[in-house]
Design an enzyme around this catalytic site. Structure first.
Site, short mmCIF file in Angstrom:
data_model
loop_
_atom_site.label_atom_id
_atom_site.label_comp_id
_atom_site.label_asym_id
_atom_site.label_seq_id
_atom_site.Cartn_x
_atom_site.Cartn_y
_atom_site.Cartn_z
N LYS A 138 32.64 44.59 36.91
CA LYS A 138 31.49 44.01 37.62
C LYS A 138 30.34 45.00 37.65
O LYS A 138 29.18 44.63 37.44
CB LYS A 138 31.91 43.59 39.03
CG LYS A 138 32.71 42.29 39.04
CD LYS A 138 33.41 42.00 40.36
CE LYS A 138 34.31 40.77 40.20
NZ LYS A 138 35.18 40.51 41.33
N GLN B 288 36.28 42.40 47.20
CA GLN B 288 37.31 42.10 46.20
C GLN B 288 38.62 41.71 46.89
O GLN B 288 39.10 42.42 47.78
CB GLN B 288 37.52 43.32 45.29
CG GLN B 288 38.43 43.10 44.11
CD GLN B 288 37.87 42.12 43.08
OE1 GLN B 288 36.67 42.01 42.87
NE2 GLN B 288 38.76 41.38 42.44
N ASP C 35 30.16 35.09 45.91
CA ASP C 35 31.43 34.49 45.48
C ASP C 35 31.48 33.01 45.86
O ASP C 35 32.31 32.26 45.34
CB ASP C 35 32.61 35.17 46.20
CG ASP C 35 33.27 36.26 45.37
OD1 ASP C 35 33.32 36.11 44.13
OD2 ASP C 35 33.76 37.24 45.97
N1 GUN Z 1 39.94 38.56 43.12
C1 GUN Z 1 40.22 37.88 41.97
N2 GUN Z 1 39.15 37.15 41.58
C2 GUN Z 1 38.18 37.36 42.50
C3 GUN Z 1 36.83 36.90 42.63
O1 GUN Z 1 36.33 36.12 41.83
N3 GUN Z 1 36.16 37.37 43.71
C4 GUN Z 1 36.71 38.22 44.60
N4 GUN Z 1 35.97 38.60 45.64
N5 GUN Z 1 37.96 38.66 44.51
C5 GUN Z 1 38.67 38.24 43.46
#
Ligand code: GUN
Length: 288
Positions: free
Chosen positions: A53, A97, A120
């Site tokens: 990211k 996350q 998200d």
């Molecule tokens: N863990 C796995 N995929 C994601 C996601 O798209 N966003 C977040 N915040 N955590 C994750």
């Protein structure tokens, strides 16, 4: 022989468009989109996602901050950080996350994120906005799937769409986006009876259940579009989806591979949401 949907190529094209949008925003308003990513503990898969990211932000010219916190972080400490980022004008997107280590409460911390920075789209507010079809932020993975369909010239309107999986992150919002695109949508899950009968009805089949190679050729209609959201690690360490590619590909008209299908689109849509948030911020601040 199916057309293989090249998620890497489509992600790269969309990221190019996002990078242009970032430059335009900076030139016109002086606002650089900023994303804050918080990771708690040392889950190796999460560490890889977070690194990716950060790199993706840099590639499109966005500002990013990564907070790597120890597994011993308390709910109060995490809440304090989110509240500080909520007020930080350099930051337009906040991502915590998941999963969080125990005993941290994921729902409680997601509820702390300012909905205008919830890139998200996990909060109850943004989930509700998606339900009514009036949204700033699209849930990243389902939105990535819709973008793959659009860029591959696949019409959703009037099609039988079957989503296998009902998670809050993928299955449920995926069904909603297909519905907004005028698909006729069925959601299947672990209690669905005669699953293969339902999946064989699908013109567009989206699979997100987290079971390696679960959907086999006999469960798919000739000419179906098959989108595999799964990301499973085999015993030999290889990555594989929820769809048994070898038996499904000969029957499908379009199919996504794993890796290189839906995966690259998820971060792309996160970047899109962060840009949208920064554009909204610039508009609001120029009005004040
Ligand atoms: N863990 C796995 N995929 C994601 C996601 O798209 N966003 C977040 N915040 N955590 C994750």
């Amino acid at each position: 022989m199916a057309n293989i949907i090249d998620g890497k190529a489509i992600a790269s094209q969309v990221r190019g468009e996002i990078a242009d949008g970032v430059q335009r925003l900076i030139e016109q308003t002086g606002v650089t989109p900023g994303l804050a990513v918080i990771i708690v503990g040392d889950n190796p898969a999460s560490q890889v996602y977070v690194r990716n990211k950060k790199r993706a932000c840099e590639e499109v010219g966005m500002y990013s901050e990564v907070y790597e916190l120890p597994a011993t972080t308390t709910q109060a400490e995490l809440t304090d950080l989110v509240r500080r980022l909520n007020k930080d004008n350099k930051i337009h997107g906040i991502l915590v996350q998941l999963p969080l280590p125990k005993p941290l409460d994921e729902a409680e911390i997601i509820a702390e994120i300012d909905p205008s920075k919830d890139v998200d789209a996990f909060s109850a507010y943004n989930t509700g906005k998606i339900m009514i079809g009036d949204f700033d932020f699209l849930p990243c993975t389902p939105a990535g799937v819709m973008k793959l369909l659009e860029k591959s010239g696949i019409e959703v309107s009037g099609k039988e769409c079957v989503v296998v999986g009902r998670s809050n992150i993928v299955g449920k919002p995926q069904a909603m986006l297909l519905l907004h695109a005028n698909g006729t949508v069925t959601i299947c899950h672990s209690r669905t009876k005669n699953l293969a009968e339902v999946t064989r009805r699908a013109d567009i089949l989206v699979v997100a259940i987290g079971k390696a190679d679960f959907i086999t050729g006999d469960m798919v209609k000739e000419g179906a579009v098959v989108i595999d959201v799964g990301m499973n690690r085999r015993a030999d360490g290889k990555l594989t989806g929820d769809v048994d590619f070898a038996s499904v590909e000969p029957k499908a008209s379009y199919i996504t591979p794993v890796p290189g299908g839906v995966g690259p689109m998820t971060i792309t849509m996160l970047l899109q949401n962060t840009l949208t948030s920064a554009v909204n911020f610039a508009r609001k601040t120029s009005l004040n």
